[in-house]
Enzyme design. Structure first.
Site, short mmCIF file in Angstrom:
data_model
loop_
_atom_site.label_atom_id
_atom_site.label_comp_id
_atom_site.label_asym_id
_atom_site.label_seq_id
_atom_site.Cartn_x
_atom_site.Cartn_y
_atom_site.Cartn_z
N GLU A 192 0.83 -1.20 0.00
CA GLU A 192 0.00 0.00 0.00
C GLU A 192 0.87 1.25 0.00
OE1 GLU A 192 -2.44 -0.36 3.52
OE2 GLU A 192 -2.65 -2.52 3.23
N GLU A 205 -9.26 5.17 3.70
CA GLU A 205 -9.52 4.31 4.85
C GLU A 205 -9.45 5.15 6.13
OE1 GLU A 205 -7.95 0.02 5.58
OE2 GLU A 205 -6.44 1.35 6.45
#
Length: 408
Positions: free
Chosen positions: A211, A321
């Site tokens: 990520e 997120e």
């Protein structure tokens, strides 16, 4: 006398426990803060140490003890971007705040120094910089004929809320996007809020993920600045991986960018928008996953760290997120995602990804053919994939305020 005895026993137990924690923090600091060949004091308060590239923390990983460093990828991700996607109203960020105060010499990498206070904020030194376990069970069931229902039915993690665009079911060897940079308001002290790309593979508790993007994470960094970050795991965040260089694994090669250092300027409502370009791709010759920020090579995740990701990713996510123990609860966390505005507000108000691209085994850079979008808590954080005109570059807008009248 009994009270004095009890007090003495409790004091001994406390001192023993505190002493152990203090010793653990000292050991963690020694592991993370390698000897510096040069130190730079950034105007934002960060201390950047220039570390010998061959003595970085990555090589403390058991799988990398005999690893031969790769200084640059053998192939490039390439580019297939619209040349002026935002009609001149956006600008790419190409540097960080610390670089105004100096630069690291050739043969070193810039590493943000970790303080005792940083580690003390974690539940324990061993959990510093790590996410809580999170299983993506919908990857267990994916097929080439992916449809939206299978994504919507995935179990929802109890402490994370995502708003994402998803490509699922193919063998991906790269992904890219321009990520709009904001400083989300009201990020609570124990929460974080990110805008990022995920490349995923594996099953259930063996999920592997790499990520990258930007994050506001007071628990790790002690402030609410927007910072460049990476992450990796090979077991659904259970025991492996971490943010940036806070555990061994990611190999940095860049002298220009420091992972965890602040990004400026950030976008503001109805004004110029700023973005970073994040690219991640698999080097077919070495098996390493490379990370670029704009035209700059940051480093790579060695293929040896993974099993499934040694070959390809089976899912790509673009979006945001929020981590909080108060997602999907009442009262909901006030931590916002993206700009803090809902996706329906669109350009210059909501956060976005654009120039969304993947690379598959055809080795062609392309806009993904099959995409789905969803949000774990649509009344708190939303999504919208749209074009200004049918010929223009798609924008994926996402984000929201967290707690609000629709998300009490």
């Amino acid at each position: 006398m009994r009270l004095l005895l009890i007090f003495a026993i409790l004091s001994c137990l406390y001192n023993e426990a505190y002493g152990k924690v203090s010793l653990d923090i000292d050991m963690k600091l020694k592991t993370l803060n390698k000897p510096a060949l040069k130190t730079i004091k950034s105007e934002d308060g960060d201390i950047i140490d220039c570390i010998d590239v061959y003595k970085q923390h990555a090589f403390d990983h058991p799988a990398l003890r005999d690893h031969k460093i790769q200084m640059k990828p053998s192939v490039e991700f390439g580019t297939k971007k619209t040349t002026n996607p935002n009609n001149g109203t956006s600008e790419q960020i190409t540097s960080q705040i610390w670089s105004k105060s100096g630069n690291c010499p050739t043969g070193t990498i810039p590493v943000r120094r970790v303080s005792r206070e940083d580690i003390s904020r974690a539940s324990s030194p061993s959990h510093f910089g790590r996410k809580t376990p999170h299983v993506y069970r919908f990857l267990d069931q994916h097929k080439a004929n992916f449809n939206l229902t299978s994504a919507e039915n995935k179990p929802r993690p109890k402490d994370r809320s995502e708003a994402i665009l998803l490509a699922l079911g193919f063998n991906y060897v790269g992904a890219q996007s321009d990520i709009n940079v904001w400083n989300p308001p009201r990020v609570q002290p124990h929460d974080y809020s990110s805008a990022q790309i995920w490349l995923l593979s594996g099953l259930s508790d063996k999920l592997e993920s790499i990520e990258a993007g930007w994050v506001v994470n007071p628990g790790v960094f002690g402030d609410s600045r927007t910072r460049l970050f990476t992450y990796w795991t090979k077991d659904s965040y259970a025991t492996t991986g971490c943010i940036n260089l806070l555990c061994s694994g990611f190999v940095q090669t860049s002298t220009k960018y420091a992972l965890g250092a602040a990004i400026e300027p950030v976008s503001s409502t109805s004004h110029k928008q700023y973005y970073i370009t994040i690219s991640m791709f698999l080097d077919p010759n070495s098996g390493n996953w490379w990370l670029h920020c704009g035209n700059n090579v940051i480093g790579y995740w060695p293929g040896k760290l993974f099993s499934y990701l040694q070959h390809s990713a089976t899912a790509v996510q673009w979006g945001g997120e929020v981590y909080s123990v108060n997602v999907r609860k009442k009262p909901h966390t006030r931590t916002s995602m993206g700009s803090g505005a809902f996706a329906s507000n669109r350009y210059a108000e909501a956060c976005f990804h654009t120039n969304i691209r993947i690379k598959d085994y055809s080795l062609q850079i392309k806009y993904p053919q099959y995409l789905s979008q969803y949000a774990d808590e649509y009344n708190c954080y939303s999504t919208r994939l749209s074009r200004r005109t049918y010929k223009s570059e798609p924008f994926f807008f996402f984000g929201g305020p967290g707690q609000n009248l629709r998300c009490p």
